[in-house]
Structure formats: structure tokens, C-alpha cells
Scaffold this active site. Sequence first.
Site, PDB file in Angstrom:
ATOM      1  N   ALA A   1      -1.022  -2.055   1.245  1.00  0.00           N
ATOM      2  CA  ALA A   1      -2.553  -2.113   0.092  1.00  0.00           C
ATOM      3  C   ALA A   1      -3.430  -1.302   0.142  1.00  0.00           C
ATOM      4  CB  ALA A   1      -1.903  -3.359  -0.331  1.00  0.00           C
ATOM      5  N   TYR A   2      -4.311  -2.422   0.224  1.00  0.00           N
ATOM      6  CA  TYR A   2      -5.531  -2.007   0.157  1.00  0.00           C
ATOM      7  C   TYR A   2      -6.061  -1.938   2.005  1.00  0.00           C
ATOM      8  CZ  TYR A   2     -10.741  -2.712   0.216  1.00  0.00           C
ATOM      9  OH  TYR A   2     -12.647  -2.796   0.783  1.00  0.00           O
TER      10      TYR A   2
ATOM     11  N   SER B   1      -4.937   1.705   3.399  1.00  0.00           N
ATOM     12  CA  SER B   1      -6.325   2.504   2.730  1.00  0.00           C
ATOM     13  C   SER B   1      -7.435   3.002   3.649  1.00  0.00           C
ATOM     14  CB  SER B   1      -7.056   2.050   0.968  1.00  0.00           C
ATOM     15  OG  SER B   1      -7.067   1.160   1.247  1.00  0.00           O
TER      16      SER B   1
ATOM     17  N   ASP C   1       3.428  -3.449  -9.115  1.00  0.00           N
ATOM     18  CA  ASP C   1       3.562  -4.506  -6.987  1.00  0.00           C
ATOM     19  C   ASP C   1       2.000  -5.383  -7.898  1.00  0.00           C
ATOM     20  OD1 ASP C   1       5.414  -3.477  -5.836  1.00  0.00           O
ATOM     21  OD2 ASP C   1       3.966  -1.754  -5.145  1.00  0.00           O
ATOM     22  N   GLY C   2       1.152  -4.780  -9.157  1.00  0.00           N
ATOM     23  CA  GLY C   2       0.348  -5.053  -9.303  1.00  0.00           C
ATOM     24  C   GLY C   2       0.740  -6.627 -10.198  1.00  0.00           C
TER      25      GLY C   2
ATOM     26  N   ASN D   1      -1.577 -11.173  -0.798  1.00  0.00           N
ATOM     27  CA  ASN D   1      -2.041  -9.777   0.002  1.00  0.00           C
ATOM     28  C   ASN D   1      -3.128  -9.535   1.537  1.00  0.00           C
ATOM     29  OD1 ASN D   1       0.221  -8.406  -1.499  1.00  0.00           O
ATOM     30  ND2 ASN D   1      -1.573  -6.245  -2.042  1.00  0.00           N
TER      31      ASN D   1
END
Length: 258
Positions: free
Chosen positions: A159-160, A163, A45-46, A117
Site C-alpha cells: 500500500a503506502y 508508493s 481494499d479500503g 497496514n
Amino acid sequence: MSGEPRLALAVSPTPAALAAAEELKRRYEWVPIAQAEMVVALGGDGFLLQSLHQMLDRRRSLPIFGMNLGTVGFLMNEFSADLLEDRLGRAKTVKVQPLRMDAVTVDGTKISIPAINEVSLLRETRQTAWIEISIDGRVVLPELVADGVLVATPVGSTAYNLSAQGPILPLDSSLIALTPISAFRPRRWRGAILPDRTRVTFRVLDPVKRPVSAVADQREVRDVAQIDVSIDRTTQLTLMFDPEHALDDRIAREQFAF
């Protein structure tokens, strides 16, 4: 591949991706990206995010078909060297519009950076950040005391943002997520889900004593004073997926994962 779209190959510098690239090079014809109509990206993904940013830097954005040679591969298709032309012909497309971060630093420098993102504000020292939040020019939170805060697109919501306990957004939802990072005050504020036409403004209330950096995906601007974040409607990226990939279903299932 006569009659097929001209393909370019983008490869993550990992052993697995490099080995897969050699196999694909033996079996298919490839052209430089300047001559291509589609891009096949090998990695995680990165690396896909990196490839999308490269499209933003080009005058002509190309559709990207990612194949997973990384860890999670949430936005990637399964790797297979077989029947690539058929897979590309049957692939479904997802349109992605990035965020635009317009930042002003303490010394008055103005910097504009895209983010696919998320845009995140993060404290630079041990002291918490003090941040005022406005929506379309109206102050909605006079003072957020936290490690930081972020704005995420639907693509970036897993993503972030996830989290940080933010909401997962369906890709076609036309929404953005506004999510605090380790909020201290107001302690019970969990963020907001906003229409993607919204402009979010962050003002750092004590940028000298409590410095804050702003990060657009992986690009950081330190010592910011004010940040405006909105969807860039002049730019559109295209992701390609196998019909059975069912990305929307995967995103929906993530909402019930423990």
C-alpha cells in the site's frame, strides 16, 4: 445453508457493492454480526481494512472473506454470487497481526491506536520533519530530514509503503518495513527491513517549529513528540481467500512489476 457457518454481510456504501448485496441476500441466509461465525465483505481494499478494524473493536474476531466490488482489490477475492458455501468451505486462511502505535503528543497526551497496514509520520507544514529513529532502544539514525517515515506490515507493504519505494514483504516473512518518505538527509538511505519482534521509536526533534502528525492506517494524531511502534502479539485477525487466489504469488509478482 443448514449446517453451514452462520454468515454476516458487510457492504461498502457504493452502488456496485449494494447491488451485489441484494443479490446475495436473495440467495443465502444472513445473520447479524453478533451471531455470525464468518463475515463476507463486499467492497474494495479500503473497505476490507475498515472491516478488519471493526474486528479489532470487538471482543471476538471473526474471519473475513472479501469479494471485490472496488478498484484494485489486491486483498479481495473475485465477486461471484454462485457456490458461496463451497468457496467458504475451501477457503484458505491468512493470519494477520496488527501494529500498535503508542504516541505521546507535545502537550503530554498519550494515545494508543492499532494499525493493520502501516504507521506513518508526516510533516504538518511546508518545513521538513526532523526525526530520530531508535531500534529496540538504540539510536540507529540520529536525524532523518524528510517528509516523513513509516512502518509497514507485510499486508500493508503493497500500500503506502510501496508508493514510497519501500520493499514488498511476503505475508509469512515475519518482517516489517521501515521506509522514509521523500528523504532529504541522509539522501541515500532507503529504509530497512526488520524482524517483526522489533520495537521502533521515533522522536520528533523540533516538534514545535517542525510539527509532525502520526497516522495509524486512517487515524491521525497531530503534534506528536514521540511514537513507539511494534507488533501487537495479543491480537490476531483472519483473512480468507479462494485457493486459486494465490495472494503470495500476487505479492511476489508485484516485486517485478514496472
